[in-house]
Write an enzyme that holds these catalytic residues in place. Structure first.
Site: not given
Ligand code: F6P
Length: 342
Positions: A127, A162, A169, A171, A266, A272, A275
């Site tokens: 983030d 579309r 992500m 938050r 859509r 994730h 990440r």
């Molecule tokens: O804080 C990093 C983050 O990737 C946020 O952007 C996201 O809301 C959160 O982690 C999601 O966490 P989890 O892995 O618990 O779903």
């Protein structure tokens, strides 16, 4: 000296590269020993750890995730948490703790430091919202993943005429949404910093389509908020650590766009995927630099500090000051991109 490290909070590309940097510096330059506590603070509470040496870190540089495991547990969630942490440190002979984490994990690290546990912090989060540093590792990778996805969505959007609404992500802040929105050529980007008016979003899409462009990308940060009195979004659920589970606002936004403009929409939730996997070259370098610098700070017993990127240099910052405020998307960047997003 013997140093303990842990990774806490959500995982992030580059965590393993930080671990490798710490271990390499400890072993090669200081002859120090490193152990890794498992599953974040949980392993520190339970005295569960693994030894780490250069050999154990082979192949870690490009590997996503964290070999130590991670949770959102903190010692302040149990009554005798701080005593248990101190007991583990005494039992393992650990004289310094390097904590690699985001806002929640580092706030706890700062509190532990105040309570007499010697800590050095390393800022992690895709983030990119930690106040004391210009950049957290993992952010660059997440932006690249989101941009690659948006590039792919453009071609299918154009084929079908579309509006593709993509949730990324972020938050509390819109760094990923803003950077990926700019890099991916989005028509509209919605970020937590600026509550959005769905009607204005739709008008922007209508204006663009009336100018003869028939496919649009709308990027929505998971933490984006509608302006008061506009639309309602469902209350997020909360996990076992009191952490709000965001994700899903994009469905409301897409439905409203379709209803108000008549354009077929859509939804894509990147979740994730942002990440996971291997860090970019930038994140590998930043993670490595952070790891080496954190080990230097620990060896110098410069506790209560966090390594931070400032003006292109990794420095030691006050941990307490660094986590005092979140880092929001620069208003100038939000202003600059408006020229593309109208
Ligand atoms: O804080 C990093 C983050 O990737 C946020 O952007 C996201 O809301 C959160 O982690 C999601 O966490 P989890 O892995 O618990 O779903």
């Amino acid at each position: 000296m013997r140093v303990g490290i842990l990774t806490g909070g959500g995982d992030c590309p580059g965590l393993n590269a930080v671990i490798r940097g710490i271990v390499r510096k400890a072993e090669r330059d200081y002859g120090d020993e490193v152990i890794g506590f498992l599953d974040g603070y949980q392993g520190l509470l339970d005295n569960r750890s693994m030894p780490l040496d250069v050999e154990a870190c082979r192949g870690l540089l490009p590997r996503g995730g964290t070999i130590l495991g991670t949770t959102r547990m903190t010692p302040y969630m149990v009554d005798d948490g701080v005593e248990r942490v101190k007991a583990t440190m005494a039992a393992t002979g650990v004289e310094a703790l390097i904590v690699i984490g985001g806002e929640g994990t580092l706030s706890c690290a700062s509190r532990l430091n105040d309570d007499g546990v010697p800590v050095v912090g390393v800022p992690k989060t895709i983030d990119n919202d930690i106040g004391g540093t210009e950049m957290t590792f993992g952010f660059d990778t997440a932006v690249q993943i989101a941009t690659d996805a948006i590039d792919r969505l453009h071609t299918t959007a154009e084929s079908h005429n579309r509006v593709m609404v993509v949730e990324v992500m972020g938050r509390h802040v819109g760094h990923i949404a803003t950077w990926a929105g700019i890099a991916g050529g989005a028509t509209v980007t919605l970020v937590p910093e600026e509550p959005f008016d769905i009607q204005a979003v739709c008008e922007s899409l209508l204006r663009r389509h009336h100018r003869g462009r028939f496919a649009s990308i709308v990027v929505v940060a998971e933490g984006a908020v509608p302006a008061p009195g506009t639309i309602e979004i469902p209350e997020p659920s909360v996990d076992e650590y009191g952490h709000q589970r965001l994700g899903g606002i994009v469905n409301v936004v897409a439905k409203e766009i379709e209803a108000r403009t008549g354009f077929e929409t859509r939804v894509t939730v990147l979740g994730h995927v942002q990440r996971g996997g291997t860090p970019t070259a930038f994140d590998r370098v930043l993670s490595t630099w952070y790891g080496v610098a954190a080990m230097e700070a620990a060896h110098d017993r410069d506790f209560g500090t966090m390594v931070a990127l400032r003006s292109g240099e990794v420095v030691r910052a006050s941990l307490a000051e660094s986590i005092a405020e979140l880092k929001y998307t620069h208003p100038d960047l939000l202003d600059a991109m408006r020229v593309f997003f109208s």
